[in-house]
Design a protein around this motif. Sequence first.
Motif, PDB file in Angstrom:
ATOM      1  N   VAL A 142     -11.583 -19.402 -34.261  1.00 59.85           N
ATOM      2  CA  VAL A 142     -11.833 -19.889 -35.619  1.00 59.85           C
ATOM      3  C   VAL A 142     -10.539 -20.401 -36.244  1.00 59.85           C
ATOM      4  O   VAL A 142     -10.536 -21.406 -36.975  1.00 59.85           O
ATOM      5  CB  VAL A 142     -12.460 -18.767 -36.465  1.00 59.85           C
ATOM      6  CG1 VAL A 142     -12.577 -19.193 -37.928  1.00 59.85           C
ATOM      7  CG2 VAL A 142     -13.834 -18.404 -35.922  1.00 59.85           C
ATOM      8  N   VAL A 147     -12.539 -21.961 -43.707  1.00 60.29           N
ATOM      9  CA  VAL A 147     -12.566 -21.549 -42.303  1.00 60.29           C
ATOM     10  C   VAL A 147     -11.433 -20.575 -42.013  1.00 60.29           C
ATOM     11  O   VAL A 147     -11.582 -19.628 -41.231  1.00 60.29           O
ATOM     12  CB  VAL A 147     -12.493 -22.789 -41.390  1.00 60.29           C
ATOM     13  CG1 VAL A 147     -12.463 -22.379 -39.920  1.00 60.29           C
ATOM     14  CG2 VAL A 147     -13.678 -23.709 -41.644  1.00 60.29           C
ATOM     15  N   THR A 168      -9.856 -23.906 -35.169  1.00 63.61           N
ATOM     16  CA  THR A 168     -10.718 -24.836 -35.917  1.00 63.61           C
ATOM     17  C   THR A 168     -10.151 -25.122 -37.302  1.00 63.61           C
ATOM     18  O   THR A 168     -10.147 -26.276 -37.762  1.00 63.61           O
ATOM     19  CB  THR A 168     -12.132 -24.242 -36.033  1.00 63.61           C
ATOM     20  OG1 THR A 168     -12.635 -23.936 -34.737  1.00 63.61           O
ATOM     21  CG2 THR A 168     -13.070 -25.215 -36.733  1.00 63.61           C
TER      22      THR A 168
END
Length: 507
Positions: free
Chosen positions: A175, A198, A178
Amino acid sequence: MASRSRRHVAARGVAGDPGGPGRRRRHQERATGAPRSTVGRRRAEPGRAVRALRLFSPPGPGRRRAADGRAARGRRPVRRPHWFPRDRRASHGPSRGGVVSLRARFLTILALRWLATGLIIPVSLLLPLSRGLSVAEIGLVTAAQGVVVLVLEIPSGALSDSWGRRQVLIVSALVAVTAYVIAISAQDVLAFAASWAVMGVFRALDSGPLEAWFVDAERARGAADEVPRGLAHAGAVMGVAIAAGSLASGGLVFVADESDVALAVPYVAAMVVTLAQIVAALVLMDRVPSTDRPDQKGWARTLAEGVGLVSGPALRWFAIAMMFSGIGVSALEMCLPVRLDEFSADTAAAGVAMGPISAVAWAVGGAGSAEVARVLRHRPAASVATALVAMQAVALLGMALAGTPPLLVGAFWAAYAVHLGFGASFNSLVHDRVDDAHRATALSVTSMAFLGAGAAGGIGLGALSDAVSPSAALAAGALALTVTTCLVAVAGRQRSGATLIAPPDRP
Protein backbone atom coordinates in the motif's frame (compact mmCIF):
# COMPACT_ATOMS: atom_id res chain seq x y z
CA MET A 1 49.18 -34.35 73.54
CA ALA A 2 52.37 -36.22 72.67
CA SER A 3 50.48 -39.23 71.28
CA ARG A 4 48.36 -36.91 69.18
CA SER A 5 51.48 -35.29 67.73
CA ARG A 6 52.99 -38.70 66.90
CA ARG A 7 49.83 -39.75 65.11
CA HIS A 8 49.82 -36.47 63.18
CA VAL A 9 53.45 -36.90 62.09
CA ALA A 10 52.85 -40.53 61.13
CA ALA A 11 49.91 -39.56 58.98
CA ARG A 12 51.73 -36.74 57.21
CA GLY A 13 55.22 -38.25 57.04
CA VAL A 14 58.52 -36.57 57.74
CA ALA A 15 60.48 -34.28 55.48
CA GLY A 16 62.25 -36.18 52.71
CA ASP A 17 60.24 -39.34 53.31
CA PRO A 18 56.94 -40.07 51.51
CA GLY A 19 55.67 -41.66 54.69
CA GLY A 20 51.99 -41.94 55.32
CA PRO A 21 49.53 -43.76 53.06
CA GLY A 22 48.06 -40.58 51.59
CA ARG A 23 51.40 -39.12 50.54
CA ARG A 24 52.71 -42.42 49.17
CA ARG A 25 49.56 -42.79 47.08
CA ARG A 26 49.90 -39.30 45.66
CA HIS A 27 53.56 -39.90 44.74
CA GLN A 28 52.62 -43.09 42.99
CA GLU A 29 49.78 -41.43 41.07
CA ARG A 30 52.06 -38.64 39.88
CA ALA A 31 54.67 -41.12 38.70
CA THR A 32 52.33 -43.49 36.86
CA GLY A 33 49.59 -41.07 35.75
CA ALA A 34 46.83 -43.18 37.24
CA PRO A 35 45.82 -44.27 40.75
CA ARG A 36 46.36 -47.83 41.98
CA SER A 37 42.71 -48.22 42.81
CA THR A 38 39.62 -46.08 42.57
CA VAL A 39 37.53 -48.02 45.06
CA GLY A 40 36.00 -45.65 47.62
CA ARG A 41 37.70 -42.61 46.11
CA ARG A 42 36.95 -40.06 43.37
CA ARG A 43 38.24 -40.86 39.95
CA ALA A 44 41.36 -38.94 39.02
CA GLU A 45 41.03 -36.01 36.71
CA PRO A 46 42.47 -36.53 33.22
CA GLY A 47 45.81 -35.06 32.34
CA ARG A 48 46.32 -31.76 30.59
CA ALA A 49 46.61 -33.32 27.15
CA VAL A 50 43.30 -35.15 27.59
CA ARG A 51 41.57 -32.01 28.85
CA ALA A 52 42.89 -30.01 25.87
CA LEU A 53 41.69 -32.70 23.49
CA ARG A 54 38.22 -32.56 25.01
CA LEU A 55 38.16 -28.78 24.85
CA PHE A 56 38.81 -28.61 21.11
CA SER A 57 36.74 -31.63 20.07
CA PRO A 58 32.99 -31.52 19.39
CA PRO A 59 30.96 -32.74 22.36
CA GLY A 60 29.23 -36.06 22.05
CA PRO A 61 25.66 -36.77 23.11
CA GLY A 62 26.84 -38.16 26.45
CA ARG A 63 28.52 -34.91 27.43
CA ARG A 64 25.47 -32.94 26.38
CA ARG A 65 23.17 -35.12 28.49
CA ALA A 66 25.52 -34.78 31.44
CA ALA A 67 25.50 -30.99 31.16
CA ASP A 68 21.72 -30.93 30.92
CA GLY A 69 21.48 -33.22 33.93
CA ARG A 70 23.62 -30.91 36.03
CA ALA A 71 21.39 -27.98 35.14
CA ALA A 72 18.23 -29.97 35.90
CA ARG A 73 19.54 -30.99 39.34
CA GLY A 74 20.32 -27.37 40.18
CA ARG A 75 24.08 -27.85 40.10
CA ARG A 76 26.40 -25.34 38.55
CA PRO A 77 26.54 -25.98 34.79
CA VAL A 78 29.80 -26.56 33.01
CA ARG A 79 31.27 -23.70 31.01
CA ARG A 80 30.67 -24.52 27.40
CA PRO A 81 32.89 -23.43 24.51
CA HIS A 82 31.49 -20.93 22.05
CA TRP A 83 30.77 -23.65 19.51
CA PHE A 84 28.69 -25.74 21.91
CA PRO A 85 25.19 -26.11 20.38
CA ARG A 86 22.51 -24.24 22.26
CA ASP A 87 18.72 -24.23 22.11
CA ARG A 88 18.34 -21.95 19.11
CA ARG A 89 14.68 -21.31 19.72
CA ALA A 90 15.28 -20.25 23.32
CA SER A 91 18.28 -18.08 22.44
CA HIS A 92 17.15 -16.43 19.27
CA GLY A 93 13.38 -16.76 19.12
CA PRO A 94 11.92 -18.07 15.84
CA SER A 95 14.30 -20.09 13.70
CA ARG A 96 13.71 -18.78 10.18
CA GLY A 97 16.61 -16.37 10.44
CA GLY A 98 19.09 -19.13 11.37
CA VAL A 99 21.75 -17.92 13.75
CA VAL A 100 20.69 -14.28 13.37
CA SER A 101 19.27 -13.11 16.68
CA LEU A 102 15.66 -12.10 17.10
CA ARG A 103 16.54 -8.50 17.90
CA ALA A 104 18.85 -8.24 14.86
CA ARG A 105 16.11 -9.44 12.53
CA PHE A 106 13.60 -7.05 14.07
CA LEU A 107 15.98 -4.11 13.75
CA THR A 108 16.88 -5.00 10.14
CA ILE A 109 13.25 -4.90 8.97
CA LEU A 110 12.65 -1.78 11.05
CA ALA A 111 15.64 -0.02 9.47
CA LEU A 112 14.36 -0.67 5.94
CA ARG A 113 10.86 0.49 6.86
CA TRP A 114 12.05 3.81 8.28
CA LEU A 115 14.72 4.37 5.65
CA ALA A 116 11.91 4.70 3.11
CA THR A 117 10.11 7.15 5.38
CA GLY A 118 13.30 9.15 5.86
CA LEU A 119 13.60 9.57 2.11
CA ILE A 120 10.22 11.32 1.81
CA ILE A 121 10.10 13.28 5.08
CA PRO A 122 12.12 16.28 3.80
CA VAL A 123 10.00 16.65 0.66
CA SER A 124 6.54 15.46 1.72
CA LEU A 125 5.35 19.02 2.44
CA LEU A 126 7.61 20.83 0.00
CA LEU A 127 6.35 18.85 -3.01
CA PRO A 128 2.75 20.13 -2.72
CA LEU A 129 4.08 23.61 -1.93
CA SER A 130 6.10 23.58 -5.14
CA ARG A 131 2.99 22.56 -7.11
CA GLY A 132 0.88 25.48 -5.92
CA LEU A 133 -0.80 24.35 -2.69
CA SER A 134 -1.03 26.76 0.26
CA VAL A 135 -0.27 25.87 3.87
CA ALA A 136 -4.00 25.67 4.69
CA GLU A 137 -4.59 23.35 1.71
CA ILE A 138 -1.70 21.16 2.85
CA GLY A 139 -3.39 20.92 6.25
CA LEU A 140 -6.55 19.69 4.54
CA VAL A 141 -4.54 17.23 2.44
CA THR A 142 -2.79 15.72 5.46
CA ALA A 143 -6.14 15.49 7.24
CA ALA A 144 -7.16 12.84 4.68
CA GLN A 145 -4.56 10.54 6.20
CA GLY A 146 -5.89 11.16 9.69
CA VAL A 147 -9.46 10.37 8.70
CA VAL A 148 -8.46 7.07 7.10
CA VAL A 149 -6.32 6.12 10.07
CA LEU A 150 -9.17 6.95 12.43
CA VAL A 151 -11.46 4.56 10.59
CA LEU A 152 -9.04 1.70 9.90
CA GLU A 153 -6.65 1.71 12.86
CA ILE A 154 -8.50 -0.67 15.17
CA PRO A 155 -9.67 -3.05 12.37
CA SER A 156 -6.09 -3.25 11.10
CA GLY A 157 -4.80 -4.05 14.58
CA ALA A 158 -7.40 -6.80 14.95
CA LEU A 159 -6.35 -8.10 11.54
CA SER A 160 -2.73 -8.31 12.70
CA ASP A 161 -3.73 -10.09 15.90
CA SER A 162 -5.76 -12.72 14.05
CA TRP A 163 -4.45 -13.05 10.50
CA GLY A 164 -0.71 -12.72 11.15
CA ARG A 165 1.97 -10.11 11.78
CA ARG A 166 4.02 -10.84 8.67
CA GLN A 167 1.09 -10.89 6.27
CA VAL A 168 -0.23 -7.52 7.44
CA LEU A 169 3.26 -5.97 7.32
CA ILE A 170 3.74 -7.06 3.70
CA VAL A 171 0.32 -5.73 2.67
CA SER A 172 1.10 -2.39 4.33
CA ALA A 173 4.34 -2.12 2.35
CA LEU A 174 2.49 -2.71 -0.92
CA VAL A 175 0.00 0.00 0.00
CA ALA A 176 2.91 2.37 0.73
CA VAL A 177 4.30 1.82 -2.78
CA THR A 178 0.87 2.72 -4.20
CA ALA A 179 0.79 5.94 -2.18
CA TYR A 180 4.24 6.94 -3.45
CA VAL A 181 3.16 6.43 -7.06
CA ILE A 182 0.09 8.66 -6.58
CA ALA A 183 2.17 11.39 -4.91
CA ILE A 184 4.66 11.49 -7.78
CA SER A 185 1.91 12.18 -10.32
CA ALA A 186 -0.27 14.48 -8.15
CA GLN A 187 -0.80 18.07 -9.35
CA ASP A 188 -3.79 19.39 -7.39
CA VAL A 189 -5.42 19.23 -3.97
CA LEU A 190 -7.62 16.23 -4.79
CA ALA A 191 -4.74 14.11 -6.08
CA PHE A 192 -2.55 14.92 -3.09
CA ALA A 193 -5.47 14.15 -0.78
CA ALA A 194 -5.81 10.73 -2.46
CA SER A 195 -2.10 10.11 -1.94
CA TRP A 196 -2.28 10.98 1.74
CA ALA A 197 -5.45 8.89 2.15
CA VAL A 198 -3.68 5.82 0.76
CA MET A 199 -0.78 6.69 3.03
CA GLY A 200 -3.28 6.56 5.88
CA VAL A 201 -4.16 2.98 4.94
CA PHE A 202 -0.44 2.20 5.05
CA ARG A 203 0.01 3.83 8.45
CA ALA A 204 -3.01 1.99 9.86
CA LEU A 205 -1.74 -1.39 8.69
CA ASP A 206 1.85 -0.68 9.70
CA SER A 207 1.23 0.71 13.18
CA GLY A 208 1.50 -2.56 15.11
CA PRO A 209 2.50 -5.83 13.40
CA LEU A 210 6.31 -5.62 13.46
CA GLU A 211 6.61 -4.39 17.04
CA ALA A 212 3.93 -6.82 18.23
CA TRP A 213 5.80 -9.69 16.56
CA PHE A 214 9.00 -8.73 18.37
CA VAL A 215 7.32 -8.39 21.77
CA ASP A 216 5.43 -11.68 21.34
CA ALA A 217 8.63 -13.52 20.44
CA GLU A 218 10.58 -12.01 23.35
CA ARG A 219 7.87 -12.98 25.81
CA ALA A 220 7.59 -16.45 24.29
CA ARG A 221 11.25 -17.11 25.07
CA GLY A 222 10.92 -15.73 28.61
CA ALA A 223 12.67 -12.40 28.04
CA ALA A 224 9.86 -9.93 28.78
CA ASP A 225 12.24 -7.72 30.77
CA GLU A 226 14.24 -7.13 27.57
CA VAL A 227 11.29 -5.51 25.79
CA PRO A 228 11.77 -1.88 27.00
CA ARG A 229 15.46 -1.86 26.11
CA GLY A 230 14.75 -3.59 22.80
CA LEU A 231 12.23 -0.91 21.89
CA ALA A 232 14.69 1.79 22.89
CA HIS A 233 17.32 0.23 20.63
CA ALA A 234 14.65 0.16 17.92
CA GLY A 235 14.26 3.90 18.39
CA ALA A 236 18.00 4.32 17.90
CA VAL A 237 17.95 2.28 14.69
CA MET A 238 14.90 4.19 13.52
CA GLY A 239 16.69 7.48 14.06
CA VAL A 240 19.78 6.36 12.16
CA ALA A 241 17.66 4.99 9.29
CA ILE A 242 15.61 8.16 8.97
CA ALA A 243 18.78 10.27 9.19
CA ALA A 244 20.38 8.29 6.39
CA GLY A 245 17.21 8.56 4.31
CA SER A 246 16.90 12.29 4.88
CA LEU A 247 20.53 12.83 3.96
CA ALA A 248 20.10 10.76 0.81
CA SER A 249 16.91 12.69 0.02
CA GLY A 250 18.73 16.00 0.18
CA GLY A 251 21.45 14.63 -2.09
CA LEU A 252 18.90 13.39 -4.61
CA VAL A 253 17.14 16.76 -4.66
CA PHE A 254 20.48 18.52 -5.14
CA VAL A 255 21.57 16.28 -8.02
CA ALA A 256 18.27 16.52 -9.94
CA ASP A 257 17.92 19.35 -12.48
CA GLU A 258 14.40 20.75 -12.33
CA SER A 259 12.77 21.76 -9.06
CA ASP A 260 9.49 19.91 -9.62
CA VAL A 261 11.20 16.69 -10.71
CA ALA A 262 13.84 16.94 -7.99
CA LEU A 263 11.30 16.86 -5.16
CA ALA A 264 9.72 13.69 -6.63
CA VAL A 265 12.95 11.68 -6.96
CA PRO A 266 13.08 10.64 -3.27
CA TYR A 267 9.69 8.97 -3.69
CA VAL A 268 11.15 6.68 -6.36
CA ALA A 269 14.00 5.72 -4.05
CA ALA A 270 11.50 5.05 -1.26
CA MET A 271 9.65 2.62 -3.52
CA VAL A 272 12.83 0.61 -4.06
CA VAL A 273 13.59 0.46 -0.33
CA THR A 274 10.01 -0.62 0.45
CA LEU A 275 10.29 -3.52 -1.98
CA ALA A 276 13.48 -4.57 -0.17
CA GLN A 277 11.53 -4.45 3.10
CA ILE A 278 9.01 -6.90 1.68
CA VAL A 279 11.78 -9.35 0.82
CA ALA A 280 13.30 -8.99 4.29
CA ALA A 281 9.95 -9.65 5.95
CA LEU A 282 9.47 -12.82 3.91
CA VAL A 283 12.93 -14.10 4.85
CA LEU A 284 13.37 -12.99 8.47
CA MET A 285 9.95 -13.03 10.11
CA ASP A 286 8.49 -16.20 11.63
CA ARG A 287 5.16 -17.08 13.10
CA VAL A 288 4.67 -16.92 16.84
CA PRO A 289 2.20 -19.82 17.17
CA SER A 290 0.25 -18.38 20.09
CA THR A 291 -0.83 -15.30 18.18
CA ASP A 292 -0.18 -15.73 14.46
CA ARG A 293 -3.06 -18.00 13.48
CA PRO A 294 -5.24 -17.27 10.47
CA ASP A 295 -8.78 -17.21 11.90
CA GLN A 296 -11.63 -15.30 10.35
CA LYS A 297 -13.81 -15.67 13.45
CA GLY A 298 -10.87 -14.58 15.56
CA TRP A 299 -10.64 -11.33 13.58
CA ALA A 300 -14.30 -10.49 14.21
CA ARG A 301 -13.99 -11.29 17.91
CA THR A 302 -10.75 -9.34 18.24
CA LEU A 303 -12.30 -6.38 16.41
CA ALA A 304 -15.26 -6.32 18.80
CA GLU A 305 -12.93 -6.39 21.78
CA GLY A 306 -10.73 -3.71 20.22
CA VAL A 307 -13.67 -1.32 20.04
CA GLY A 308 -14.02 -1.77 23.79
CA LEU A 309 -10.37 -0.83 24.31
CA VAL A 310 -11.04 2.77 23.33
CA SER A 311 -13.11 3.43 26.43
CA GLY A 312 -11.47 0.84 28.69
CA PRO A 313 -10.07 2.14 32.00
CA ALA A 314 -6.57 0.74 31.47
CA LEU A 315 -6.04 2.44 28.10
CA ARG A 316 -8.10 5.61 28.44
CA TRP A 317 -5.36 7.90 29.73
CA PHE A 318 -2.82 6.50 27.27
CA ALA A 319 -5.11 7.25 24.33
CA ILE A 320 -5.85 10.79 25.53
CA ALA A 321 -2.14 11.44 26.07
CA MET A 322 -1.41 10.30 22.53
CA MET A 323 -4.04 12.68 21.18
CA PHE A 324 -2.28 15.72 22.62
CA SER A 325 1.10 14.31 21.65
CA GLY A 326 -0.11 14.01 18.05
CA ILE A 327 -1.03 17.70 18.02
CA GLY A 328 2.41 18.67 19.33
CA VAL A 329 4.31 16.48 16.87
CA SER A 330 2.12 17.78 14.03
CA ALA A 331 3.29 21.31 14.88
CA LEU A 332 6.88 20.10 15.03
CA GLU A 333 6.79 18.48 11.59
CA MET A 334 4.61 21.04 9.80
CA CYS A 335 6.04 24.33 10.95
CA LEU A 336 9.78 23.80 10.53
CA PRO A 337 9.71 23.62 6.67
CA VAL A 338 7.36 26.61 6.61
CA ARG A 339 9.62 28.67 8.85
CA LEU A 340 12.68 27.68 6.82
CA ASP A 341 10.80 28.76 3.70
CA GLU A 342 10.37 32.17 5.36
CA PHE A 343 14.15 32.57 5.45
CA SER A 344 14.58 31.49 1.80
CA ALA A 345 12.85 32.71 -1.35
CA ASP A 346 13.45 29.39 -3.17
CA THR A 347 11.37 26.38 -2.13
CA ALA A 348 13.83 23.94 -3.71
CA ALA A 349 16.64 25.49 -1.68
CA ALA A 350 14.60 24.89 1.46
CA GLY A 351 14.21 21.28 0.36
CA VAL A 352 17.97 20.90 0.01
CA ALA A 353 18.44 22.38 3.50
CA MET A 354 15.79 20.10 5.01
CA GLY A 355 17.76 17.02 4.00
CA PRO A 356 20.80 17.60 6.25
CA ILE A 357 18.65 19.16 8.98
CA SER A 358 16.36 16.13 9.13
CA ALA A 359 19.33 13.77 8.94
CA VAL A 360 21.01 15.37 11.94
CA ALA A 361 17.68 15.49 13.81
CA TRP A 362 17.03 11.79 13.41
CA ALA A 363 20.64 10.90 14.17
CA VAL A 364 20.41 12.90 17.39
CA GLY A 365 17.09 11.18 18.12
CA GLY A 366 18.71 7.78 17.61
CA ALA A 367 21.55 8.67 19.97
CA GLY A 368 19.02 9.89 22.53
CA SER A 369 17.01 6.68 22.24
CA ALA A 370 20.17 4.61 22.76
CA GLU A 371 20.83 6.58 25.93
CA VAL A 372 17.24 5.98 27.03
CA ALA A 373 17.88 2.23 26.65
CA ARG A 374 20.61 2.53 29.29
CA VAL A 375 18.48 4.72 31.56
CA LEU A 376 15.63 2.20 31.49
CA ARG A 377 17.85 -0.31 33.26
CA HIS A 378 17.72 1.82 36.41
CA ARG A 379 14.58 3.95 36.09
CA PRO A 380 10.92 2.98 35.54
CA ALA A 381 9.49 3.63 32.09
CA ALA A 382 6.73 5.88 33.47
CA SER A 383 9.10 8.45 34.97
CA VAL A 384 11.36 8.35 31.91
CA ALA A 385 8.44 8.96 29.52
CA THR A 386 7.13 11.86 31.63
CA ALA A 387 10.51 13.59 31.73
CA LEU A 388 11.12 13.16 27.98
CA VAL A 389 7.80 14.60 26.83
CA ALA A 390 8.28 17.57 29.17
CA MET A 391 11.68 18.24 27.56
CA GLN A 392 10.08 18.04 24.12
CA ALA A 393 7.50 20.67 25.11
CA VAL A 394 10.28 23.03 26.18
CA ALA A 395 12.12 22.49 22.88
CA LEU A 396 8.98 23.22 20.86
CA LEU A 397 8.49 26.45 22.76
CA GLY A 398 12.09 27.30 21.88
CA MET A 399 11.26 26.83 18.20
CA ALA A 400 8.35 29.24 18.58
CA LEU A 401 10.55 31.90 20.17
CA ALA A 402 13.59 31.45 17.90
CA GLY A 403 14.31 34.50 15.76
CA THR A 404 17.17 33.16 13.64
CA PRO A 405 17.64 30.00 11.59
CA PRO A 406 20.44 28.57 13.83
CA LEU A 407 18.27 28.90 16.94
CA LEU A 408 15.29 27.41 15.11
CA VAL A 409 17.25 24.41 13.89
CA GLY A 410 18.93 23.91 17.26
CA ALA A 411 15.57 23.80 19.06
CA PHE A 412 14.29 21.40 16.40
CA TRP A 413 17.20 19.05 17.06
CA ALA A 414 16.60 19.29 20.80
CA ALA A 415 12.97 18.24 20.29
CA TYR A 416 14.03 15.22 18.26
CA ALA A 417 16.71 14.25 20.79
CA VAL A 418 13.91 13.01 23.09
CA HIS A 419 11.24 12.18 20.49
CA LEU A 420 12.16 8.55 19.79
CA GLY A 421 13.04 7.76 23.39
CA PHE A 422 9.64 8.96 24.52
CA GLY A 423 7.91 6.73 22.00
CA ALA A 424 9.85 3.65 23.14
CA SER A 425 9.23 4.23 26.85
CA PHE A 426 5.55 5.04 26.24
CA ASN A 427 4.97 1.89 24.20
CA SER A 428 6.65 -0.23 26.87
CA LEU A 429 4.03 1.06 29.33
CA VAL A 430 1.29 -0.06 26.95
CA HIS A 431 2.88 -3.51 26.48
CA ASP A 432 2.97 -4.04 30.24
CA ARG A 433 -0.81 -3.63 30.37
CA VAL A 434 -1.93 -5.83 27.46
CA ASP A 435 -1.88 -9.53 26.67
CA ASP A 436 -0.52 -11.18 23.53
CA ALA A 437 -3.94 -11.68 21.95
CA HIS A 438 -4.63 -7.92 21.84
CA ARG A 439 -1.14 -6.43 21.55
CA ALA A 440 -1.38 -5.05 18.00
CA THR A 441 -4.92 -3.82 18.70
CA ALA A 442 -3.70 -1.85 21.72
CA LEU A 443 -0.91 -0.31 19.65
CA SER A 444 -3.48 0.56 17.01
CA VAL A 445 -5.63 2.35 19.59
CA THR A 446 -2.76 4.60 20.69
CA SER A 447 -1.67 5.10 17.09
CA MET A 448 -5.22 6.00 16.09
CA ALA A 449 -5.34 8.61 18.83
CA PHE A 450 -1.94 9.99 17.81
CA LEU A 451 -2.49 10.18 14.05
CA GLY A 452 -6.16 11.17 14.21
CA ALA A 453 -5.51 14.04 16.58
CA GLY A 454 -2.42 14.98 14.60
CA ALA A 455 -4.45 15.23 11.41
CA ALA A 456 -7.15 17.31 13.07
CA GLY A 457 -4.47 19.41 14.68
CA GLY A 458 -2.82 19.86 11.31
CA ILE A 459 -5.94 21.59 10.01
CA GLY A 460 -6.15 23.91 12.99
CA LEU A 461 -2.41 24.55 13.12
CA GLY A 462 -2.28 25.24 9.39
CA ALA A 463 -5.10 27.77 9.69
CA LEU A 464 -3.40 29.33 12.73
CA SER A 465 -0.13 29.54 10.82
CA ASP A 466 -1.79 31.33 7.89
CA ALA A 467 -3.87 33.63 10.09
CA VAL A 468 -1.24 34.52 12.70
CA SER A 469 2.22 33.01 12.18
CA PRO A 470 4.04 29.66 12.25
CA SER A 471 5.43 30.65 15.65
CA ALA A 472 1.91 30.77 17.07
CA ALA A 473 1.26 27.26 15.76
CA LEU A 474 4.48 26.06 17.42
CA ALA A 475 3.44 27.64 20.73
CA ALA A 476 0.11 25.83 20.53
CA GLY A 477 1.98 22.58 19.93
CA ALA A 478 4.13 23.22 23.01
CA LEU A 479 0.98 23.69 25.07
CA ALA A 480 -0.40 20.37 23.79
CA LEU A 481 2.81 18.58 24.81
CA THR A 482 2.55 20.12 28.27
CA VAL A 483 -0.87 18.53 28.64
CA THR A 484 0.65 15.26 27.41
CA THR A 485 3.21 15.42 30.23
CA CYS A 486 0.46 15.56 32.86
CA LEU A 487 -1.52 12.73 31.25
CA VAL A 488 1.49 10.41 30.96
CA ALA A 489 2.25 11.01 34.63
CA VAL A 490 -1.31 10.00 35.52
CA ALA A 491 -1.32 6.94 33.24
CA GLY A 492 2.04 5.77 34.55
CA ARG A 493 0.68 5.41 38.08
CA GLN A 494 -1.74 2.72 36.98
CA ARG A 495 -0.93 -0.82 37.97
CA SER A 496 1.16 -2.63 35.36
CA GLY A 497 0.90 -6.29 34.53
CA ALA A 498 -2.89 -6.26 34.15
CA THR A 499 -4.34 -7.11 30.79
CA LEU A 500 -6.64 -4.72 29.04
CA ILE A 501 -9.18 -7.36 28.15
CA ALA A 502 -9.72 -10.91 29.25
CA PRO A 503 -10.23 -12.97 26.11
CA PRO A 504 -13.61 -14.67 25.94
CA ASP A 505 -13.89 -18.40 26.51
CA ARG A 506 -13.82 -20.38 23.32
CA PRO A 507 -16.83 -22.62 22.71
